[in-house]
Design a protein around this motif. Structure first.
Motif, mmCIF file in Angstrom:
data_model
loop_
_atom_site.group_PDB
_atom_site.id
_atom_site.type_symbol
_atom_site.label_atom_id
_atom_site.label_comp_id
_atom_site.label_asym_id
_atom_site.label_seq_id
_atom_site.Cartn_x
_atom_site.Cartn_y
_atom_site.Cartn_z
ATOM 1 N N LEU A 53 -56.034 14.200 25.078
ATOM 2 C CA LEU A 53 -57.157 15.152 24.881
ATOM 3 C C LEU A 53 -57.596 15.552 26.450
ATOM 4 N N CYS A 64 -53.606 24.176 19.016
ATOM 5 C CA CYS A 64 -53.018 23.131 17.986
ATOM 6 C C CYS A 64 -54.406 22.853 16.930
ATOM 7 N N PHE A 65 -55.517 23.158 17.283
ATOM 8 C CA PHE A 65 -56.524 23.079 16.265
ATOM 9 C C PHE A 65 -56.545 24.337 15.254
ATOM 10 N N ALA A 68 -53.536 23.320 13.261
ATOM 11 C CA ALA A 68 -53.916 22.149 12.071
ATOM 12 C C ALA A 68 -54.862 22.782 10.990
ATOM 13 N N ILE A 86 -58.586 15.481 9.689
ATOM 14 C CA ILE A 86 -57.990 15.767 11.239
ATOM 15 C C ILE A 86 -58.366 14.884 12.080
ATOM 16 N N ASN A 88 -57.634 12.855 16.026
ATOM 17 C CA ASN A 88 -56.691 12.864 17.170
ATOM 18 C C ASN A 88 -57.432 11.546 17.981
ATOM 19 N N HIS A 102 -51.464 14.919 20.315
ATOM 20 C CA HIS A 102 -51.175 15.183 18.865
ATOM 21 C C HIS A 102 -52.508 15.312 17.837
ATOM 22 N N VAL A 103 -52.354 16.076 16.904
ATOM 23 C CA VAL A 103 -53.383 16.028 16.052
ATOM 24 C C VAL A 103 -52.701 15.819 14.662
ATOM 25 N N HIS A 104 -53.359 14.489 13.968
ATOM 26 C CA HIS A 104 -52.943 14.198 12.535
ATOM 27 C C HIS A 104 -53.689 15.113 11.609
#
Length: 137
Positions: A53, A64-65, A68, A86, A88, A102-104
């Motif tokens: 980040l 990315c967001f 997501a 969501i 990170n 990465h974003v879960h």
């Protein structure tokens, strides 16, 4: 694209390692997590390497967001999800284990057993205010 030769996620982006890709655009790629927290757990990564980040550029972060969010919005209809987390993780102290931002995107289901390590409890109001003031300065 900026890539790191030893980065697992850079290799997935480059197609050198197989992954179940669920969405992609010019800046991001989303694929299934091989160690899922729940059914449908996916990751969104930028195509260009950024360690975390603190390292990612604003445009890739926004992309990315946005990716997501699109993925999360599809989860109720496609997976029957009742909600979505969501997440990170930035740096090892915050559970980051792969050092490519990465974003879960974790679908949640009523009654699922997943509990994240953090359990929300009320904080001290004065400490919260002090930290807020420090962040504003």
């Amino acid at each position: 694209m900026a890539q790191q030769p030893d980065c697992l996620f850079c290799k997935i982006v480059a197609g050198e390692i197989p992954a179940i890709v669920v969405a992609e655009d010019e800046r991001t790629i989303a694929f299934m997590d091989i160690n899922p927290a729940t059914r449908g757990h996916a990751l969104v990564v930028p195509r260009d390497h950024a360690r975390d980040l603190f390292d990612i550029g604003a445009e890739d972060l926004a992309a990315c967001f946005a990716a997501a969010q699109r993925l999360a919005q599809s989860m109720p209809a496609k997976l029957g999800a009742d909600g979505v987390n969501i997440l990170n993780s930035c740096k090892p102290a915050a559970w980051q284990t792969v050092f490519h931002f990465h974003v879960h995107v974790i679908p949640r289901y009523d009654g699922d057993p997943l509990r994240l390590p953090w359990i929300p409890t009320p904080g001290d109001g004065d400490e919260i205010a002090a930290a807020g003031n420090e962040l504003r300065s």
